[in-house]
Motif scaffolding. Structure first.
Motif, PDB file in Angstrom:
ATOM      1  N   ASP A 137     -12.967  72.074 -16.273  1.00 55.51           N
ATOM      2  CA  ASP A 137     -12.455  70.754 -15.883  1.00 55.51           C
ATOM      3  C   ASP A 137     -12.975  69.720 -16.879  1.00 55.51           C
ATOM      4  OD1 ASP A 137     -11.162  71.687 -13.630  1.00 55.51           O
ATOM      5  OD2 ASP A 137     -12.554  70.779 -12.188  1.00 55.51           O
ATOM      6  N   ARG A 138     -12.275  68.606 -16.967  1.00 54.88           N
ATOM      7  CA  ARG A 138     -12.730  67.449 -17.749  1.00 54.88           C
ATOM      8  C   ARG A 138     -12.921  66.301 -16.763  1.00 54.88           C
ATOM      9  NH1 ARG A 138     -13.731  68.394 -23.385  1.00 54.88           N
ATOM     10  NH2 ARG A 138     -12.638  70.315 -23.823  1.00 54.88           N
ATOM     11  N   VAL A 139     -14.079  65.652 -16.845  1.00 51.85           N
ATOM     12  CA  VAL A 139     -14.422  64.588 -15.901  1.00 51.85           C
ATOM     13  C   VAL A 139     -14.871  63.342 -16.664  1.00 51.85           C
ATOM     14  CG1 VAL A 139     -15.071  66.205 -14.056  1.00 51.85           C
ATOM     15  CG2 VAL A 139     -16.821  65.396 -15.673  1.00 51.85           C
ATOM     16  N   ARG A 140     -15.029  62.251 -15.914  1.00 52.91           N
ATOM     17  CA  ARG A 140     -15.579  61.006 -16.427  1.00 52.91           C
ATOM     18  C   ARG A 140     -16.982  60.860 -15.848  1.00 52.91           C
ATOM     19  NH1 ARG A 140     -12.448  56.482 -14.441  1.00 52.91           N
ATOM     20  NH2 ARG A 140     -12.999  55.326 -16.307  1.00 52.91           N
ATOM     21  N   VAL A 141     -17.921  60.373 -16.676  1.00 49.88           N
ATOM     22  CA  VAL A 141     -19.311  60.240 -16.237  1.00 49.88           C
ATOM     23  C   VAL A 141     -19.807  58.840 -16.573  1.00 49.88           C
ATOM     24  CG1 VAL A 141     -21.669  61.098 -16.527  1.00 49.88           C
ATOM     25  CG2 VAL A 141     -19.751  62.713 -16.558  1.00 49.88           C
ATOM     26  N   ARG A 142     -20.408  58.187 -15.581  1.00 50.84           N
ATOM     27  CA  ARG A 142     -20.935  56.830 -15.747  1.00 50.84           C
ATOM     28  C   ARG A 142     -22.445  56.875 -15.940  1.00 50.84           C
ATOM     29  NH1 ARG A 142     -18.723  53.078 -11.718  1.00 50.84           N
ATOM     30  NH2 ARG A 142     -19.053  54.856 -10.378  1.00 50.84           N
ATOM     31  N   THR A 143     -22.918  56.067 -16.900  1.00 52.84           N
ATOM     32  CA  THR A 143     -24.353  55.877 -17.070  1.00 52.84           C
ATOM     33  C   THR A 143     -24.734  54.553 -16.420  1.00 52.84           C
ATOM     34  OG1 THR A 143     -24.232  54.676 -19.185  1.00 52.84           O
ATOM     35  CG2 THR A 143     -24.255  57.099 -19.289  1.00 52.84           C
ATOM     36  N   PHE A 144     -26.024  54.277 -16.354  1.00 53.54           N
ATOM     37  CA  PHE A 144     -26.514  53.053 -15.723  1.00 53.54           C
ATOM     38  C   PHE A 144     -27.413  52.290 -16.692  1.00 53.54           C
ATOM     39  CE2 PHE A 144     -25.703  56.208 -12.463  1.00 53.54           C
ATOM     40  CZ  PHE A 144     -24.886  55.506 -11.589  1.00 53.54           C
ATOM     41  N   GLY A 145     -27.680  51.042 -16.387  1.00 54.93           N
ATOM     42  CA  GLY A 145     -28.594  50.251 -17.206  1.00 54.93           C
ATOM     43  C   GLY A 145     -27.867  49.195 -18.008  1.00 54.93           C
ATOM     44  N   GLU A 146     -28.623  48.539 -18.899  1.00 56.72           N
ATOM     45  CA  GLU A 146     -28.088  47.434 -19.680  1.00 56.72           C
ATOM     46  C   GLU A 146     -26.928  47.831 -20.584  1.00 56.72           C
ATOM     47  OE1 GLU A 146     -30.788  44.600 -21.550  1.00 56.72           O
ATOM     48  OE2 GLU A 146     -32.419  45.571 -20.451  1.00 56.72           O
ATOM     49  N   PRO A 160     -23.133  81.121 -13.079  1.00 60.23           N
ATOM     50  CA  PRO A 160     -24.229  81.345 -12.130  1.00 60.23           C
ATOM     51  C   PRO A 160     -25.624  81.274 -12.735  1.00 60.23           C
ATOM     52  CG  PRO A 160     -22.894  83.349 -12.373  1.00 60.23           C
ATOM     53  CD  PRO A 160     -22.215  82.270 -13.151  1.00 60.23           C
ATOM     54  N   THR A 161     -25.743  81.259 -14.084  1.00 57.02           N
ATOM     55  CA  THR A 161     -27.070  81.153 -14.687  1.00 57.02           C
ATOM     56  C   THR A 161     -27.371  79.753 -15.216  1.00 57.02           C
ATOM     57  OG1 THR A 161     -26.293  81.813 -16.892  1.00 57.02           O
ATOM     58  CG2 THR A 161     -27.025  83.579 -15.384  1.00 57.02           C
ATOM     59  N   TYR A 162     -26.423  78.818 -15.128  1.00 61.62           N
ATOM     60  CA  TYR A 162     -26.648  77.473 -15.679  1.00 61.62           C
ATOM     61  C   TYR A 162     -27.487  76.616 -14.755  1.00 61.62           C
ATOM     62  CZ  TYR A 162     -23.011  78.212 -19.243  1.00 61.62           C
ATOM     63  OH  TYR A 162     -22.274  78.668 -20.295  1.00 61.62           O
ATOM     64  N   ALA A 163     -28.227  75.695 -15.363  1.00 57.67           N
ATOM     65  CA  ALA A 163     -28.983  74.674 -14.631  1.00 57.67           C
ATOM     66  C   ALA A 163     -28.248  73.341 -14.814  1.00 57.67           C
ATOM     67  CB  ALA A 163     -30.400  74.575 -15.177  1.00 57.67           C
ATOM     68  N   LEU A 164     -28.219  72.532 -13.778  1.00 56.60           N
ATOM     69  CA  LEU A 164     -27.467  71.282 -13.780  1.00 56.60           C
ATOM     70  C   LEU A 164     -28.025  70.294 -14.800  1.00 56.60           C
ATOM     71  CD1 LEU A 164     -25.188  69.657 -12.415  1.00 56.60           C
ATOM     72  CD2 LEU A 164     -26.908  68.796 -10.806  1.00 56.60           C
ATOM     73  N   GLU A 165     -27.182  69.939 -15.789  1.00 54.15           N
ATOM     74  CA  GLU A 165     -27.597  68.977 -16.805  1.00 54.15           C
ATOM     75  C   GLU A 165     -26.391  68.631 -17.686  1.00 54.15           C
ATOM     76  OE1 GLU A 165     -31.608  68.659 -19.226  1.00 54.15           O
ATOM     77  OE2 GLU A 165     -30.372  70.295 -20.016  1.00 54.15           O
ATOM     78  N   MET A 166     -26.240  67.334 -17.987  1.00 54.33           N
ATOM     79  CA  MET A 166     -25.217  66.884 -18.921  1.00 54.33           C
ATOM     80  C   MET A 166     -25.834  66.789 -20.305  1.00 54.33           C
ATOM     81  SD  MET A 166     -22.965  63.411 -18.896  1.00 54.33           S
ATOM     82  CE  MET A 166     -21.946  62.980 -20.307  1.00 54.33           C
ATOM     83  N   HIS A 167     -25.069  67.194 -21.328  1.00 55.52           N
ATOM     84  CA  HIS A 167     -25.536  67.126 -22.712  1.00 55.52           C
ATOM     85  C   HIS A 167     -24.634  66.215 -23.532  1.00 55.52           C
ATOM     86  CE1 HIS A 167     -27.664  71.314 -22.508  1.00 55.52           C
ATOM     87  NE2 HIS A 167     -28.260  70.392 -21.789  1.00 55.52           N
ATOM     88  N   VAL A 168     -25.248  65.276 -24.234  1.00 51.33           N
ATOM     89  CA  VAL A 168     -24.567  64.439 -25.218  1.00 51.33           C
ATOM     90  C   VAL A 168     -25.386  64.489 -26.492  1.00 51.33           C
ATOM     91  CG1 VAL A 168     -23.524  62.886 -23.513  1.00 51.33           C
ATOM     92  CG2 VAL A 168     -25.769  62.322 -24.476  1.00 51.33           C
ATOM     93  N   ASP A 169     -24.763  64.141 -27.630  1.00 50.09           N
ATOM     94  CA  ASP A 169     -25.566  64.126 -28.849  1.00 50.09           C
ATOM     95  C   ASP A 169     -26.351  62.822 -28.932  1.00 50.09           C
ATOM     96  OD1 ASP A 169     -24.033  62.141 -30.242  1.00 50.09           O
ATOM     97  OD2 ASP A 169     -22.748  63.664 -31.140  1.00 50.09           O
ATOM     98  N   ASN A 174     -27.800  57.281 -27.590  1.00 50.56           N
ATOM     99  CA  ASN A 174     -28.298  55.988 -28.036  1.00 50.56           C
ATOM    100  C   ASN A 174     -27.313  54.863 -27.720  1.00 50.56           C
ATOM    101  OD1 ASN A 174     -30.687  57.058 -28.991  1.00 50.56           O
ATOM    102  ND2 ASN A 174     -29.971  57.237 -31.098  1.00 50.56           N
ATOM    103  N   ALA A 175     -26.014  55.139 -27.829  1.00 47.61           N
ATOM    104  CA  ALA A 175     -25.011  54.116 -27.503  1.00 47.61           C
ATOM    105  C   ALA A 175     -25.128  53.673 -26.050  1.00 47.61           C
ATOM    106  CB  ALA A 175     -23.599  54.635 -27.786  1.00 47.61           C
TER     107      ALA A 175
END
Length: 188
Positions: A137-146, A160-169, A174-175
């Motif tokens: 699936d492709r989803v939208r993800v919101r970050t928080f803060g300034e 079944p072996t993955y741990a929950l975590e989003m990865h960005v470069d 930094n953006a």
């Protein structure tokens, strides 16, 4: 529901053949630290990568060995190297540029293998049920803060072996002014 985000710095996944060429026949990668994804680790070993315009020294090798070598860089890194890598899911190396990898023993020149990794979320199958999503699936993800922003086209990877975590470069992180472990949320 929220999930943690992690910034993925430039790194390289090497095939067993390329490990042996770069570090010596029969060489085994040495564990520096385990990564959050089970079975994945940062290795002690580093290599230099050389493109048509420039080089980046001390690129961390991640283990275990893969079927094909793959280099994941940021857009900023690609300018330094002088290559134009496509945004791709891990392992999709078709029509990607190559470059030279310099190890302590020898060098390897890849014809393909340099990508800008697609932003993605690793999810255990139980997490996918909770979030109401499926593999690929492709989803939208919101970050928080300034510097909050919304990441579009985030790939969901369920196993079944993955741990929950989003990865960005690093450029993307930094953006958004996020750091490892900050919470983000999927926008339904």
């Amino acid at each position: 529901m929220k999930l943690p985000i992690a910034l993925s710095n430039r790194h390289i996944h090497l095939s067993k053949e390329d490990i042996h060429t770069l570090f010596g026949e029969g060489y085994q990668l040495q564990l520096l630290k385990d990564l959050k994804q089970p079975g994945q680790f940062a290795a002690v070993e580093k290599v230099d990568i050389v493109g048509p315009r420039g080089e980046i020294k001390g690129v961390r090798v991640l283990g275990p060995a893969r079927n094909k070598s793959q280099i994941e860089v940021s857009l900023t890194d690609s300018f330094i190297l002088g290559v134009k890598p496509p945004v791709r899911d891990s392992g999709d190396l078709l029509d990607s540029p190559g470059l030279k990898i310099v190890g302590p023993k020898r060098e390897v020149t890849l014809d393909v293998g340099v990508i800008l990794a697609s932003r993605h979320i690793h999810m255990h199958t139980d997490d996918a049920v909770k979030f109401g999503v499926h593999d690929k699936d492709r989803v939208r993800v919101r970050t928080f803060g300034e510097r909050a922003l919304v990441f579009e086209n985030v790939l969901v990877r369920v196993h079944p072996t993955y741990a929950l975590e989003m990865h960005v470069d690093v450029d993307e992180g930094n953006a958004a002014a996020v750091k490892n472990g900050d919470e983000v949320e999927i926008i339904q």
